[in-house]
Enzyme design. Structure first.
Site, PDB file in Angstrom:
ATOM      1  N   LYS A   1      -7.109  18.700 -24.646  1.00 36.62           N
ATOM      2  CA  LYS A   1      -7.668  19.288 -23.429  1.00 36.62           C
ATOM      3  C   LYS A   1      -8.427  20.583 -23.721  1.00 36.62           C
ATOM      4  CE  LYS A   1      -5.274  16.517 -20.320  1.00 36.62           C
ATOM      5  NZ  LYS A   1      -4.286  15.828 -21.128  1.00 36.62           N
TER       6      LYS A   1
HETATM    7  C1  LIG Z   1      -4.023  14.440 -21.027  1.00 38.76           C
HETATM    8  C2  LIG Z   1      -3.453  13.794 -22.203  1.00 38.76           C
HETATM    9  C3  LIG Z   1      -3.619  12.424 -22.451  1.00 38.76           C
HETATM   10  C4  LIG Z   1      -4.337  11.512 -21.488  1.00 38.76           C
HETATM   11  O1  LIG Z   1      -5.702  11.836 -21.369  1.00 38.76           O
HETATM   12  P1  LIG Z   1      -6.533  11.297 -20.113  1.00 38.76           P
HETATM   13  O2  LIG Z   1      -7.881  11.885 -20.250  1.00 38.76           O
HETATM   14  O3  LIG Z   1      -5.814  11.785 -18.892  1.00 38.76           O
HETATM   15  O4  LIG Z   1      -6.530   9.821 -20.185  1.00 38.76           O
HETATM   16  C5  LIG Z   1      -3.120  11.915 -23.628  1.00 38.76           C
HETATM   17  N1  LIG Z   1      -2.445  12.673 -24.493  1.00 38.76           N
HETATM   18  C6  LIG Z   1      -2.237  13.989 -24.288  1.00 38.76           C
HETATM   19  C7  LIG Z   1      -1.483  14.771 -25.301  1.00 38.76           C
HETATM   20  C8  LIG Z   1      -2.739  14.606 -23.148  1.00 38.76           C
HETATM   21  O5  LIG Z   1      -2.551  15.907 -22.948  1.00 38.76           O
END
Ligand SMILES: *Cc1c(COP(=O)(O)O)cnc(C)c1O
Length: 462
Positions: free
Chosen positions: A112
C-alpha cells in the site's frame, strides 16, 4: 485526460479532481475515459531505467495537465525516497520460472505504501497550490490505514481519520496507526468488521451535506490515483523479465481488487500479460464469482491474512465496467442488486472477465502449509498474503510463461502466523525496531454513522 464514473451518472473530472474526490457522486468509481497506450518500443525503452523513471513514463499520460513534468518528477522522487530498497520493488526468483515481486520495502512494510506515499505527495502539491484544506477518511483492514497515516502525518492541508475494525488487525498494523504523534492523524477503532468500516465510509460520501461540509476526500483503494501508482510495478517487473518480447503472468493476493485491477490496466496499456490470477483466502467471493458467475456475499470469516478478509470487493466494480462494455447503467443495476445480497454476472461479461483473470483460493490450513513449504523449498519467509499468492501462483504455472507472484507485506507484520507455520519469528527491519515501545493513541467508536460524523466534525473544528 478525462475521468468518468463506472455508473455513468456523475460529473466528468480531470485527474486532480478525480484524485481529490475518490468516490463519484453517483456511487461509482472513476476510470479514465480512454486508456493510454504504450507501444512495444516504449516498453522496451523502460529496460534498465530506475523505478522512478519507469513510474514517470507509465503514469505521465494519465496526469493530463495537473502537474508539469518537472513537478511530477519531484513528486515521484519524494514518494519513493523513504523506501528501504534501492530497487523499490525487487524481484526474487523462487524456482525456474516463478518469481516473487517484493512490494514490502516501504515505510509501513506493505505494498500500500507504493500508492499512498505517492498520493500524499500528490495531495500536498495540489492543495499547497490552491490553499485548500481537506478531510481524508479511510477504511482499512490494516495496511491501508497505516500507509495513509504514514503518508499524510504532519501535512498541514489535511486531517486524516482511519476507521479500522477493533481487535481485527495485527498488533504491528495497529501500532503503525496508533503511534504517530502528529495531531492531524486520528486512528478510530470501530466496533465491527472491515466491511462495516467500508460501508460507513461509503455512507459518509453519500451524505452530501457532511461530505461538502468537511471537504471529504478519499484515499481508499477506490481512489484512481492509487490504482495508477500500482500499475508501475507490473511494468518494472515484466520488463526486467524480458517484456515486451516475452509474456509474463501475475498472481495477486486479492481483497478489494485494487492491486490486480492495476495489472489489468497495465495489460490494457499494452504490456504483454498472459494471465492475471486472483488469489484469495477463505473469504473467497472473487474466486467463487470467477468460477461460477455468482457474486454472492456471505459472512466474513477472520483469517490469518486479514488484509483480504473482505466480502464486498469495491474495485471489482471497475472490472465489471469493462466486462460489460463500459455500460454504466448495467453496472449501477448490479450494484443495486448487491445491496440485496448479490448478483449474477451475465455469460458475456463472465467470458470477458475470464479472458484475463484466473483464480484460486487457500483455506487457513493451506495458507499455513504454504508458508512452511515456501520456507522449506526456497528459504523465503513470506507473510500469509504473499504465501497465498506464491502457492496459487505455483498452481497456475503453465511451464513456459514466467509467473510473478506479488509479495504484498513483510512477514514481520504478521509474526504470529509466520511463527506458527515455520517456528521462526520474523523481526522488524532495524529502521522500525522501536515500534513496540512507542505509546498508542486511539479512539474506540460505535459502528454508527451519526456518531462517526459528529466525532470527525468535532476534531476538525479544533
Ligand atoms: C491490501 C492488501 C491486499 C489486497 O489488496 P487489494 O488491492 O485490496 O486487492 C493483499 N495483501 C496485503 C498485505 C494487503 O495489505
Amino acid at each position: 485526460m478525462r475521468y468518468i464514473s463506472t455508473r455513468g451518472n456523475a460529473p466528468v473530472l480531470n485527474f486532480e479532481e478525480a484524485m481529490l474526490t475518490g468516490l463519484a457522486r453517483d456511487g461509482g468509481l472513476y476510470v479514465p475515459e480512454s486508456i493510454p497506450q504504450m507501444s512495444a518500443g516504449d516498453i522496451k525503452a523502460l529496460r534498465g531505467l530506475s523505478y522512478e523513471e519507469i513510474a514517470f513514463r507509465v503514469m505521465r499520460p494519465f496526469i493530463g495537465d495537473t502537474f508539469t513534468d518537472a513537478e511530477f518528477r519531484e513528486i515521484i522522487a519524494k514518494a519513493y525516497a523513504g523506501f528501504g530498497h534501492d530497487a523499490r520493488a525487487p524481484l526474487v526468483q523462487l524456482d525456474s520460472n516463478h518469481y516473487l515481486l517484493e512490494l514490502f520495502h516501504g515505510p509501513t512494510l506493505a505494498f500500500k505504501d507504493f500508492a499512498m506515499q505517492l498520493i500524499g505527495q500528490l495531495f500536498q502539491a495540489a492543495l499547497g497550490r490552491s490553499g485548500e484544506r481537506v478531510t481524508i477518511v479511510g477504511a482499512t483492514s490494516g495496511d491501508t490505514g497505516s500507509a495513509a497515516i504514514e503518508a499524510f502525518k504532519g501535512l498541514d492541508a489535511v486531517d486524516v481519520f482511519i476507521l479500522y475494525p477493533h481487535g481485527r488487525v495485527s498488533e504491528v498494523q495497529r501500532r503503525q496507526m496508533t503511534t504517530p504523534s502528529e495531531s492531524n492523524v486520528h486512528a478510530l477503532a470501530v466496533d465491527g468488521h472491515f466491511d462495516d468500516c467500508q460501508a460507513r465510509l461509503k455512507d459518509m460520501f453519500n451524505d452530501f451535506e457532511f461530505r461538502d461540509g468537511v471537504r471529504l476526500a478519499g484515499v481508499n483503494s477506490i481512489n484512481w490515483a492509487r490504482v495508477l501508482a500500482q500499475v508501475v510495478y507490473y511494468f518494472s517487473s515484466a520488463v526486467s523479465l524480458g517484456a515486451p518480447d516475452r509474456k509474463v503472468s501475475f498472481t495477486v493476493p486479492t481483497g478489494n481488487f485494487g492491486d490486480i485491477f492495476a495489472g489489468f490496466i497495465a495489460k490494457k496499456m499494452g504490456l504483454p500479460i498472459d494471465r492475471l490470477v486472483v488469489a484469495t483466502n477463505q473469504n473467497d467471493i472473487l474466486h467463487r464469482c470467477l468460477s461460477t458467475g455468482a457474486y454472492q456475499t456471505s459472512q466474513v470469516h477472520p483469517s490469518i491474512s486479514p488484509s483480504m478478509d473482505i466480502q464486498v470487493s469495491s474495485n471489482f466494480e471497475r472490472a465489471l465496467f469493462y466486462a460489460y462494455g463500459k455500460d454504466g447503467k448495467a453496472v449501477a443495476q448490479l450494484m443495486a442488486e448487491l445491496k440485496e445480497g448479490g448478483f449474477s454476472v451475465s455469460q458475456g461479461a463472465l467470458q470477458a472477465l475470464r479472458e484475463h483473470f484466473d483464480s484460486g483460493r487457500l483455506s487457513e490450513e493451506e495458507t499455513s502449509a504454504a508458508i512452511a513449504d515456501m520456507q522449506a523449498r526456497t528459504g523465503e519467509i513470506l507473510c500469509p498474503h504473499s504465501a497465498i499468492a506464491a502457492k496459487v501462483g505455483d498452481q497456475h504455472q503453465d511451464g513456459a510463461t514466467p509467473m510473478i507472484s506479488l509479495a504484498t507485506a513483510h512477514p514481520a507484520k504478521f509474526p504470529d502466523a509466520v511463527e506458527a507455520a515455520t517456528a521462526i519469528r520474523p523481526g522488524l527491519p532495524k529502521r522500525m525496531a522501536d515500534l513496540y515501545d512507542r505509546s498508542e493513541r486511539v479512539t474506540q467508536v460505535a459502528n454508527d454513522l451519526t456518531a462517526l460524523e459528529a466525532l470527525i466534525q468535532k476534531r476538525i473544528a479544533r
